[in-house]
Design a protein around this motif. Structure first.
Motif, short mmCIF file in Angstrom:
data_model
loop_
_atom_site.label_atom_id
_atom_site.label_comp_id
_atom_site.label_asym_id
_atom_site.label_seq_id
_atom_site.Cartn_x
_atom_site.Cartn_y
_atom_site.Cartn_z
N PHE A 19 -11.85 2.35 11.90
CA PHE A 19 -11.54 1.85 10.57
C PHE A 19 -10.07 2.08 10.26
O PHE A 19 -9.40 2.89 10.91
N SER A 20 -9.57 1.36 9.28
CA SER A 20 -8.19 1.52 8.82
C SER A 20 -8.19 1.54 7.30
O SER A 20 -8.98 0.84 6.66
N VAL A 21 -7.30 2.35 6.74
CA VAL A 21 -7.12 2.43 5.30
C VAL A 21 -5.73 1.89 4.97
O VAL A 21 -4.74 2.27 5.59
N TYR A 22 -5.68 0.96 4.02
CA TYR A 22 -4.41 0.33 3.65
C TYR A 22 -3.47 1.34 2.99
O TYR A 22 -3.88 2.07 2.09
N LYS A 23 -2.23 1.36 3.43
CA LYS A 23 -1.20 2.21 2.82
C LYS A 23 -0.17 1.31 2.15
O LYS A 23 0.55 0.58 2.82
N PRO A 24 -0.10 1.33 0.82
CA PRO A 24 0.87 0.47 0.12
C PRO A 24 2.31 0.87 0.44
O PRO A 24 2.57 2.00 0.85
N PRO A 25 3.25 -0.04 0.23
CA PRO A 25 4.66 0.29 0.45
C PRO A 25 5.16 1.32 -0.55
O PRO A 25 4.63 1.43 -1.67
N GLU A 26 6.17 2.07 -0.16
CA GLU A 26 6.67 3.17 -0.97
C GLU A 26 7.18 2.74 -2.34
O GLU A 26 7.13 3.51 -3.30
#
Length: 242
Positions: A19-26
């Protein structure tokens, strides 16, 4: 005859491969104290609402400077919140395609390897659906089984896993992609009633993608195997439904 039929029946295994969890941009990171000051320019702002929201956020357990909001409803980036359908789709595309792209890269699979697609988002349910948006973006096969679940709150995820389990039981040698998200842009409340403000306090930008399969050779590398999926529906109770 009945005994032979029962003996020959076996359930397909259901593996969660990865699975992958979305990481928003800084640049979408939210600092609570800075957001408090910036939000004073919003037309919905009042000291009473600010005090209420600060109380909820500080007691929520959320990282006070480590969560993210889309630009449209981020006080650090928006002079006024914007929460229409088209703007919400911008967030949905960023979150859901981002999670899927990362998962495909991690697993080495191609979009054409996916047989089943299930998305869920309780509040934001556009037409075409979010699952159709992903089919179009990634050019999934035309025979993909595609479903979107909405309007069922936090129970959406449990129901989606149950649906995927049942689909994998009915369709041997298949790969399923599950993409859950809650779109904060469309969940934003622009009014001044405190009992509706909790979503503004707690909802943050994020989503995930999970790869499930009944292909037995994935059992060697799968992170988990689904053993049980149990849920009940209490909608027949007036207290629960209300």
């Amino acid at each position: 005859m009945a005994a032979a039929s029962i003996a020959s029946y076996h359930k397909e295994p259901v593996y969660l491969v990865d699975f992958s969890v979305y990481k928003p941009p800084e640049d979408l990171r939210l600092d609570r104290q800075e957001a408090e000051e910036k939000a004073k320019s919003w037309s919905m702002y009042s000291e009473e609402l600010r005090d209420f929201m600060v109380k909820v956020v500080t007691r929520s357990g959320l990282n006070q400077s480590g969560t993210f909001l889309p630009a449209a409803v981020n006080p650090l980036l928006s002079k006024e919140p914007k929460y229409d359908m088209a703007t919400a789709m911008e967030e949905a595309k960023a979150v859901m395609t981002g999670a899927v792209e990362d998962l495909l890269a991690k697993t080495g699979l191609r979009a054409t390897d996916i047989d089943i697609l299930v998305t869920n988002c309780s509040i934001y349910c556009p037409t075409p659906s979010l699952s159709s948006m992903l089919v179009n973006h990634f050019k999934f096969r035309s025979d993909i089984q595609s479903y979107h679940l909405g309007g069922m709150g936090c129970g959406n995820g449990v129901m989606a896993i149950g649906l995927i389990r049942d689909l994998l039981q009915a369709r041997p040698n298949s790969i399923a992609l599950f993409v859950p998200a809650e779109i904060t842009t469309y969940a934003f409340y622009p009014g001044k009633h405190k009992h509706y403000m909790v979503a503004n306090c707690l909802f943050r930008m994020g989503g995930a993608a999970a790869l499930l399969t009944n292909k037995r050779h994935f059992g060697r590398i799968a992170k988990y195997q689904l053993m049980h999926n149990v849920r009940v529906h209490t909608g027949q109770s007036d207290d629960s439904y209300g």
